[in-house]
Design a protein around this motif. Structure first.
Motif, PDB file in Angstrom:
ATOM      1  N   MET A   1      11.107  -8.881  30.184  1.00  0.00           N
ATOM      2  CA  MET A   1      11.450  -9.899  31.233  1.00  0.00           C
ATOM      3  C   MET A   1      12.919  -9.251  31.943  1.00  0.00           C
ATOM      4  O   MET A   1      14.013  -9.019  31.217  1.00  0.00           O
ATOM      5  CB  MET A   1      11.666 -11.504  30.539  1.00  0.00           C
ATOM      6  CG  MET A   1      12.305 -12.201  31.426  1.00  0.00           C
ATOM      7  SD  MET A   1      12.305 -13.788  30.544  1.00  0.00           S
ATOM      8  CE  MET A   1      11.657 -15.050  31.818  1.00  0.00           C
ATOM      9  N   THR A   2      12.810  -9.274  33.339  1.00  0.00           N
ATOM     10  CA  THR A   2      13.967  -9.047  33.962  1.00  0.00           C
ATOM     11  C   THR A   2      14.383 -10.209  34.816  1.00  0.00           C
ATOM     12  O   THR A   2      13.684 -10.703  35.508  1.00  0.00           O
ATOM     13  CB  THR A   2      13.787  -7.924  34.914  1.00  0.00           C
ATOM     14  OG1 THR A   2      13.593  -6.663  33.931  1.00  0.00           O
ATOM     15  CG2 THR A   2      15.073  -7.430  35.492  1.00  0.00           C
ATOM     16  N   SER A   3      15.538 -10.589  34.673  1.00  0.00           N
ATOM     17  CA  SER A   3      16.393 -11.625  35.675  1.00  0.00           C
ATOM     18  C   SER A   3      17.202 -11.097  36.450  1.00  0.00           C
ATOM     19  O   SER A   3      18.554 -11.028  35.896  1.00  0.00           O
ATOM     20  CB  SER A   3      16.769 -12.844  34.684  1.00  0.00           C
ATOM     21  OG  SER A   3      17.284 -13.702  35.516  1.00  0.00           O
ATOM     22  N   VAL A  21      25.423 -14.172  32.743  1.00  0.00           N
ATOM     23  CA  VAL A  21      24.747 -13.366  32.116  1.00  0.00           C
ATOM     24  C   VAL A  21      23.266 -13.202  32.865  1.00  0.00           C
ATOM     25  O   VAL A  21      22.985 -13.905  33.664  1.00  0.00           O
ATOM     26  CB  VAL A  21      24.412 -14.181  30.642  1.00  0.00           C
ATOM     27  CG1 VAL A  21      23.854 -15.575  30.773  1.00  0.00           C
ATOM     28  CG2 VAL A  21      23.811 -13.197  29.622  1.00  0.00           C
ATOM     29  N   ARG A  22      22.788 -12.126  32.471  1.00  0.00           N
ATOM     30  CA  ARG A  22      21.416 -11.704  33.026  1.00  0.00           C
ATOM     31  C   ARG A  22      20.718 -10.745  32.054  1.00  0.00           C
ATOM     32  O   ARG A  22      21.402 -10.239  31.457  1.00  0.00           O
ATOM     33  CB  ARG A  22      21.496 -11.263  34.324  1.00  0.00           C
ATOM     34  CG  ARG A  22      21.870  -9.940  34.538  1.00  0.00           C
ATOM     35  CD  ARG A  22      21.696  -9.348  36.019  1.00  0.00           C
ATOM     36  NE  ARG A  22      22.269  -8.034  36.095  1.00  0.00           N
ATOM     37  CZ  ARG A  22      22.433  -7.489  37.220  1.00  0.00           C
ATOM     38  NH1 ARG A  22      22.072  -7.820  38.450  1.00  0.00           N
ATOM     39  NH2 ARG A  22      23.122  -6.201  37.175  1.00  0.00           N
ATOM     40  N   THR A  23      19.437 -10.725  32.316  1.00  0.00           N
ATOM     41  CA  THR A  23      18.715  -9.578  31.684  1.00  0.00           C
ATOM     42  C   THR A  23      18.236  -8.398  32.433  1.00  0.00           C
ATOM     43  O   THR A  23      17.795  -8.789  33.794  1.00  0.00           O
ATOM     44  CB  THR A  23      17.506 -10.289  30.772  1.00  0.00           C
ATOM     45  OG1 THR A  23      16.669 -10.654  31.803  1.00  0.00           O
ATOM     46  CG2 THR A  23      17.845 -11.247  29.710  1.00  0.00           C
ATOM     47  N   ARG A  24      18.179  -7.265  32.293  1.00  0.00           N
ATOM     48  CA  ARG A  24      18.012  -6.173  33.145  1.00  0.00           C
ATOM     49  C   ARG A  24      17.513  -4.927  32.266  1.00  0.00           C
ATOM     50  O   ARG A  24      18.288  -4.638  31.269  1.00  0.00           O
ATOM     51  CB  ARG A  24      19.363  -5.798  33.911  1.00  0.00           C
ATOM     52  CG  ARG A  24      18.662  -4.673  34.941  1.00  0.00           C
ATOM     53  CD  ARG A  24      20.181  -4.751  35.835  1.00  0.00           C
ATOM     54  NE  ARG A  24      19.954  -3.578  36.738  1.00  0.00           N
ATOM     55  CZ  ARG A  24      20.464  -2.272  36.682  1.00  0.00           C
ATOM     56  NH1 ARG A  24      21.442  -2.222  35.697  1.00  0.00           N
ATOM     57  NH2 ARG A  24      20.416  -1.402  37.298  1.00  0.00           N
ATOM     58  N   GLU A  25      16.353  -4.588  32.423  1.00  0.00           N
ATOM     59  CA  GLU A  25      15.838  -3.433  31.877  1.00  0.00           C
ATOM     60  C   GLU A  25      15.816  -3.264  30.268  1.00  0.00           C
ATOM     61  O   GLU A  25      16.459  -2.610  29.732  1.00  0.00           O
ATOM     62  CB  GLU A  25      16.481  -2.115  32.190  1.00  0.00           C
ATOM     63  CG  GLU A  25      16.516  -1.836  33.927  1.00  0.00           C
ATOM     64  CD  GLU A  25      17.168  -0.656  34.285  1.00  0.00           C
ATOM     65  OE1 GLU A  25      17.794   0.221  33.483  1.00  0.00           O
ATOM     66  OE2 GLU A  25      17.176  -0.398  35.507  1.00  0.00           O
ATOM     67  N   GLY A  26      15.642  -4.684  29.800  1.00  0.00           N
ATOM     68  CA  GLY A  26      15.455  -4.992  28.425  1.00  0.00           C
ATOM     69  C   GLY A  26      16.784  -5.153  27.747  1.00  0.00           C
ATOM     70  O   GLY A  26      16.896  -5.406  26.303  1.00  0.00           O
ATOM     71  N   LEU A  27      18.083  -5.266  28.383  1.00  0.00           N
ATOM     72  CA  LEU A  27      19.091  -5.493  27.782  1.00  0.00           C
ATOM     73  C   LEU A  27      19.733  -6.755  28.384  1.00  0.00           C
ATOM     74  O   LEU A  27      19.275  -7.204  29.383  1.00  0.00           O
ATOM     75  CB  LEU A  27      20.152  -4.112  28.354  1.00  0.00           C
ATOM     76  CG  LEU A  27      19.861  -2.928  27.692  1.00  0.00           C
ATOM     77  CD1 LEU A  27      20.920  -2.030  28.283  1.00  0.00           C
ATOM     78  CD2 LEU A  27      19.759  -3.135  25.994  1.00  0.00           C
ATOM     79  N   VAL A  28      20.856  -7.334  27.611  1.00  0.00           N
ATOM     80  CA  VAL A  28      21.504  -8.550  28.133  1.00  0.00           C
ATOM     81  C   VAL A  28      22.698  -7.763  28.552  1.00  0.00           C
ATOM     82  O   VAL A  28      23.437  -7.291  28.030  1.00  0.00           O
ATOM     83  CB  VAL A  28      21.600  -9.504  27.059  1.00  0.00           C
ATOM     84  CG1 VAL A  28      22.580 -10.672  27.754  1.00  0.00           C
ATOM     85  CG2 VAL A  28      20.247 -10.165  26.346  1.00  0.00           C
TER      86      VAL A  28
END
Length: 66
Positions: A1-3, A21-28
């Motif tokens: 999930m990417t936000s 905060v956000r998620t991107r390419e499987g990382l927080v």
């Protein structure tokens, strides 16, 4: 999930001085809103573990003046 959109806590209200905060390419990813070019990346598991500690009050001593 990417936000791709950055999210801040509802406790920050209208203040621009907050952690986002956000998620991107499987990382927080985390950043300070007033220093947006510095981004800290971590895994979802490590972030969840940190949040558990924060909720338990483990870091409360860092929020008060000596």
């Amino acid at each position: 999930m990417t936000s791709p959109a950055w999210q801040k806590s509802s406790f920050s209200e209208a203040s621009s001085n907050c952690v986002e905060v956000r998620t991107r390419e499987g990382l927080v990813e985390l950043r300070e809103s007033d220093d947006a070019h510095v981004i800290v990346c971590t895994t979802s598991l490590k972030f969840a573990t940190f949040l558990q500690g924060a909720k338990a009050g483990e870091f409360d001593h860092l929020t008060t003046n000596p």
